[in-house]
Each structure stands twice: as structure tokens, then as C-alpha cells.
Design an enzyme around this catalytic site. Structure first.
Site, short mmCIF file in Angstrom:
data_model
loop_
_atom_site.label_atom_id
_atom_site.label_comp_id
_atom_site.label_asym_id
_atom_site.label_seq_id
_atom_site.Cartn_x
_atom_site.Cartn_y
_atom_site.Cartn_z
N PRO A 23 0.84 -1.19 0.00
CA PRO A 23 0.00 0.00 0.00
C PRO A 23 0.88 1.25 0.00
O PRO A 23 1.82 1.34 0.79
CB PRO A 23 -0.77 -0.09 1.32
CG PRO A 23 -0.57 -1.47 1.82
CD PRO A 23 0.70 -1.98 1.23
N THR A 25 0.48 5.56 -0.37
CA THR A 25 -0.34 6.76 -0.52
C THR A 25 0.24 7.61 -1.64
O THR A 25 1.40 8.01 -1.57
CB THR A 25 -0.38 7.54 0.80
OG1 THR A 25 -1.12 6.76 1.73
CG2 THR A 25 -1.05 8.89 0.63
N ALA A 56 -3.77 3.04 1.38
CA ALA A 56 -4.70 3.07 2.51
C ALA A 56 -5.94 3.86 2.09
O ALA A 56 -5.83 5.00 1.65
CB ALA A 56 -4.03 3.73 3.71
N GLN A 98 -6.69 -1.87 0.69
CA GLN A 98 -6.38 -1.74 2.11
C GLN A 98 -7.37 -0.77 2.75
O GLN A 98 -7.46 0.40 2.36
CB GLN A 98 -4.95 -1.22 2.33
CG GLN A 98 -4.58 -1.34 3.83
CD GLN A 98 -3.32 -0.62 4.21
OE1 GLN A 98 -3.20 0.59 3.99
NE2 GLN A 98 -2.39 -1.34 4.80
N HIS A 175 -5.92 -2.45 7.76
CA HIS A 175 -4.70 -1.75 8.20
C HIS A 175 -4.75 -1.64 9.73
O HIS A 175 -5.41 -0.76 10.27
CB HIS A 175 -4.66 -0.37 7.55
CG HIS A 175 -3.34 0.33 7.66
ND1 HIS A 175 -2.32 -0.11 8.49
CD2 HIS A 175 -2.86 1.44 7.04
CE1 HIS A 175 -1.27 0.72 8.37
NE2 HIS A 175 -1.58 1.66 7.50
N HIS A 178 0.96 0.81 12.12
CA HIS A 178 1.38 2.22 12.02
C HIS A 178 0.62 3.20 12.90
O HIS A 178 0.52 4.38 12.56
CB HIS A 178 1.30 2.69 10.55
CG HIS A 178 2.32 2.03 9.68
ND1 HIS A 178 2.41 2.24 8.33
CD2 HIS A 178 3.31 1.15 9.97
CE1 HIS A 178 3.40 1.52 7.82
NE2 HIS A 178 3.96 0.85 8.81
N TYR A 180 -2.56 3.62 13.49
CA TYR A 180 -3.89 4.10 13.09
C TYR A 180 -4.96 3.45 13.98
O TYR A 180 -4.64 2.76 14.93
CB TYR A 180 -4.10 3.86 11.58
CG TYR A 180 -3.13 4.71 10.77
CD1 TYR A 180 -3.23 6.10 10.80
CD2 TYR A 180 -2.11 4.14 10.03
CE1 TYR A 180 -2.32 6.90 10.10
CE2 TYR A 180 -1.20 4.93 9.33
CZ TYR A 180 -1.32 6.31 9.37
OH TYR A 180 -0.44 7.10 8.70
N ARG A 227 -2.66 -6.36 8.25
CA ARG A 227 -1.29 -5.85 8.39
C ARG A 227 -1.09 -5.36 9.82
O ARG A 227 -1.88 -4.56 10.32
CB ARG A 227 -1.05 -4.69 7.43
CG ARG A 227 0.25 -3.96 7.72
CD ARG A 227 0.39 -2.69 6.92
NE ARG A 227 1.17 -2.92 5.73
CZ ARG A 227 1.87 -1.97 5.10
NH1 ARG A 227 1.86 -0.72 5.53
NH2 ARG A 227 2.57 -2.24 4.05
N GLY A 292 9.40 -4.48 4.70
CA GLY A 292 10.28 -3.53 5.40
C GLY A 292 11.73 -3.75 5.08
O GLY A 292 12.36 -4.69 5.59
N GLY A 314 7.46 -1.73 -1.38
CA GLY A 314 6.80 -0.44 -1.56
C GLY A 314 7.52 0.45 -2.54
O GLY A 314 7.18 0.51 -3.72
N ARG A 315 8.58 1.12 -2.04
CA ARG A 315 9.29 2.10 -2.86
C ARG A 315 9.67 1.58 -4.23
O ARG A 315 9.56 2.31 -5.23
CB ARG A 315 10.57 2.52 -2.14
CG ARG A 315 10.30 3.45 -1.01
CD ARG A 315 11.49 3.51 -0.06
NE ARG A 315 11.18 4.47 0.98
CZ ARG A 315 11.58 5.73 0.95
NH1 ARG A 315 12.36 6.18 -0.01
NH2 ARG A 315 11.22 6.55 1.90
#
Ligand code: PHB
Length: 357
Positions: A23, A25, A56, A98, A175, A178, A180, A227, A292, A314-315
Site C-alpha cells: 500500500p 499513498t 490506505a 487496504q 490496516h 502504524h 492508526y 497488516r 520492510g 513499496g518504494r
């Protein structure tokens, strides 16, 4: 022995490889949070991923903690996402949405004046939130949810899951990481409740498991994933006993037959991180995905050793729509341009070069 290129069955979802898109943003959903054609193109370009997990996505119209994230809280959002899933499927991909509620990480200025909600009435400390036009602002004091309001939160996740099914998603991810809302219940540095949703690990996990259950009723447990990030301190959160928390959650996910569990950690190199992977494996026998700090070599090592079933990147997927092919042929990766991460259009989103066919 498995590799990143081995197929994988995650609950009811069949992945042709184990290179999963995280995921991310990217803020192209517009002021109404409705996915558009450029989002359909972006996700469809990445259809060769073993699985795409979307950005997300807001389950509530007043659950914005950024700008222009995708939403799934009304029919317009369903229609927008239908355009995305159709295009991903047409190009042979699989896509899961997500679902996310930011809780105290939201801000009233982003949500028509609504005060953020949480498990607690304590604000996120030592961090700021960026509000368009106002710049960096302190986080607000959230309103502590009353016990009788919690079924309403579960219902929001259930309704969003129903919309996810209507929009053609292959599944949903909750999710719960992190810092949330779901994580604000899970971890005890934030959850300071004295009702049935606070105190013991079972009580702190109760909201998440009720949400897992409602989502499973809507779309099937084999299409629901979670997650978690028990060691990540982002959004001012921690837990006094991550090992016990993971052991409990993993066992509950095992009983429920989830599609997969994603364990998000900082870099998967610390002994404490390694230990949590072992605990997750011990109690959850379904698919475990790790996220990660992985590159191709460390991801390959984690899959071939059996530590992970799949790796979530991700990246690398930002600048490389054809990441799977690049890994397969050993091609260099495009660097990501941080200045175009968050909108407004296709620049730095759908225009990264891909390898020739
Ligand atoms: C995160 O999971 O860290 C996250 C979620 C939503 C955002 C940004 C970051 O908009």
C-alpha cells in the site's frame, strides 16, 4: 525450495509470484477521494505483481489523514474503484484494497470540522500533521470512543468490505499497523481504556477481531488479510509485550483462516524483529508476508529459507511498474522521485520508463 518467482496460494487468492506491491499513498483521488482514470492506469501498469495492495483507503468520509487518498465510503467511490479493478484484471493482475481508519492521526481541518476519534483522549505527541494551507500542525486531542459506539466502527469496516466486493476487488486488507485506529486499540501505550476493549491483550484485540469477522462474513475469510507492525513507533505508539501480542493475534487469525498476515517491520534485521517472525509462524500457519527494508537478494533469501512466503515491496514499485520483470532479468531499478509522490497528476506516477517488451 521456493523463490520470489514461485506461485503461491494465499487463502482464496492465487499469486503467480511472491513479489507483492505494498500500500502506497499517492494522493491522486481528488477532493472527493474517488479513484480516477490515472489511478486505473497506475495500478494496471503494475498488474504483473503477485498481488497489488492499494493505498490506505478511507472507510469513512471523515476519516482523512492526508489529502486526496482513495475512499470507499460511497457509491461514487465504488464506481471509481471498479474502473481500477477492471483494468488490473484485464491486464491479468490481482488487487486487494487496504481499508483504513486513521483515528487520532486524522485532523478536523481535513474532515469538515469532525474531531478525530480514538481508543484514548490523548493526542499524538512529538509529531505534526501537514494541512494544506496551514502547514505543519500539532495533532489534535481525539475524542475517546464510548463503548456503545464501537459497533458503529465495526459496521463501517463491514460496509466498506461490501463495497470492496461490489467494486471487484479480490480481497481486502485491514490496516491494523502504524498507529492508526485499529492499532490504537491493539497497543497499550495508546489504549488506556477500562472497558471490554482495553486492558488485557484479548480486550485490546477485540475490535480488530470483530472487524476481521464482519469483513469475513462479507467477502470470505480467504479474501481478508491483516497488516500489523508491533515494533513500529510511527504515530507515537508502542507495546509493552509485542511477543505476546503477536502470539495472541496469530493464533486468532489461524482460527479464522485469514488469506494472509503481513508483518511490517522497520528493516527485518534486529533480533526482536526476527523473533516476532518466528512467533507469527508458530501460531499462524497460513501465508506470512514480510515488509520492510527488503531488496531482491534479501527478499529471495527470506522466501527460499521459508522465513517468509512472500515479500511486500513499496518504494521499488513506485519507480518500477515492471519490477517483477526487472528482478527476473537482473535489470537496474529506476530511482523514485520524491517530489512527485503526492499528486496531482500522472507525472511521477504513470510515466516511469519500463523495459522494452
Ligand atoms: C501508513 O500506513 O503509514 C500510511 C497510511 C496512509 C497515509 C500515509 C501513510 O496516507
Amino acid at each position: 525450495m521456493n523463490s520470489l518467482f514461485s506461485p503461491l496460494k494465499a487463502g482464496l487468492i492465487e499469486l503467480p509470484n511472491r513479489i507483492v506491491m505494498a500500500p502506497l499513498t499517492r494522493a491522486r483521488g481528488g477532493a472527493k477521494h474517488v479513484p480516477s482514470a490515472v489511478m486505473a492506469e497506475y495500478y494496471a501498469q503494475r498488474a504483473s505483481a503477485g498481488l497489488i495492495i492499494t493505498e490506505a483507503t478511507m472507510i469513512a468520509a471523515d476519516g482523512c489523514a492526508f489529502v486526496e487518498e482513495g475512499g470507499l465510503f460511497n457509491e461514487a467511490c465504488v464506481a471509481g474503484w471498479r474502473g481500477v479493478t477492471d483494468e488490473v484484471h484485464r491486464r491479468g493482475g490481482r488487487i486487494m484494497v487496504q481499508l483504513w481508519h486513521p483515528g487520532r492521526a486524522a485532523h478536523s481541518a481535513l474532515n469538515g470540522g469532525s474531531q478525530p476519534i480514538s481508543s484514548t483522549d490523548r493526542a499524538i505527541q512529538n509529531d505534526t500533521i501537514r494541512i494544506p494551507g496551514l502547514g505543519a500542525q500539532p495533532y489534535e486531542v481525539p475524542r475517546r470512543l464510548e463503548t456503545h459506539e464501537i459497533p458503529g466502527i465495526v459496521k463501517l469496516f463491514g460496509e466498506a468490505t461490501r463495497r470492496a466486493k461490489q467494486a471487484g476487488f479480490d480481497g481486502i486488507q485491514l490496516h491494523a499497523a502504524h498507529g492508526y485506529l485499529l492499532d490504537q486499540f491493539l497497543r497499550d501505550s495508546v489504549n488506556d481504556r477500562s472497558d471490554a476493549y482495553g486492558g488485557s491483550i484479548a480486550n485490546r484485540a477485540k475490535l480488530l477481531l470483530e472487524v476481521v469477522d464482519v469483513a469475513s462474513r462479507e467477502i470470505g475469510a480467504g479474501r481478508v488479510s491483516v497488516r500489523i507492525s508491533p515494533l513500529v513507533d510511527y504515530n507515537d505508539i508502542a507495546d509493552s509485550n509485542p511477543s505476546e501480542l503477536v502470539a495472541y493475534l496469530a493464533a486468532e487469525f489461524e482460527r479464522r483462516g485469514l488469506s494472509f498476515l503481513e508483518l511490517r517491520q522497520h528493516a527485518h534485521v534486529l533480533p526482536a524483529e526476527e523473533q516476532l517472525v518466528g512467533i507469527a509462524r508458530q501460531h499462524f500457519h497460513g501465508v506470512l508476508m514480510l515488509n520492510g527494508g527488503f531488496d531482491q537478494a534479501s527478499g529471495e533469501a527470506a522466501v527460499s529459507s521459508g522465513r517468509a512466503d512472500a515479500i511486500v515491496y513499496g518504494r521499488a514499485f513506485i519507480g518500477n511498474a515492471d519490477l517483477v520483470k526487472r528482478f527476473a532479468v537482473g535489470a537496474p531499478l529506476n530511482a523514485m522521485d520524491a517530489t512527485t509522490l503526492y499528486g496531482p497528476d500522472g507525472r511521477g506516477y504513470t510515466d516511469y520508463p519500463v523495459l522494452p517488451a
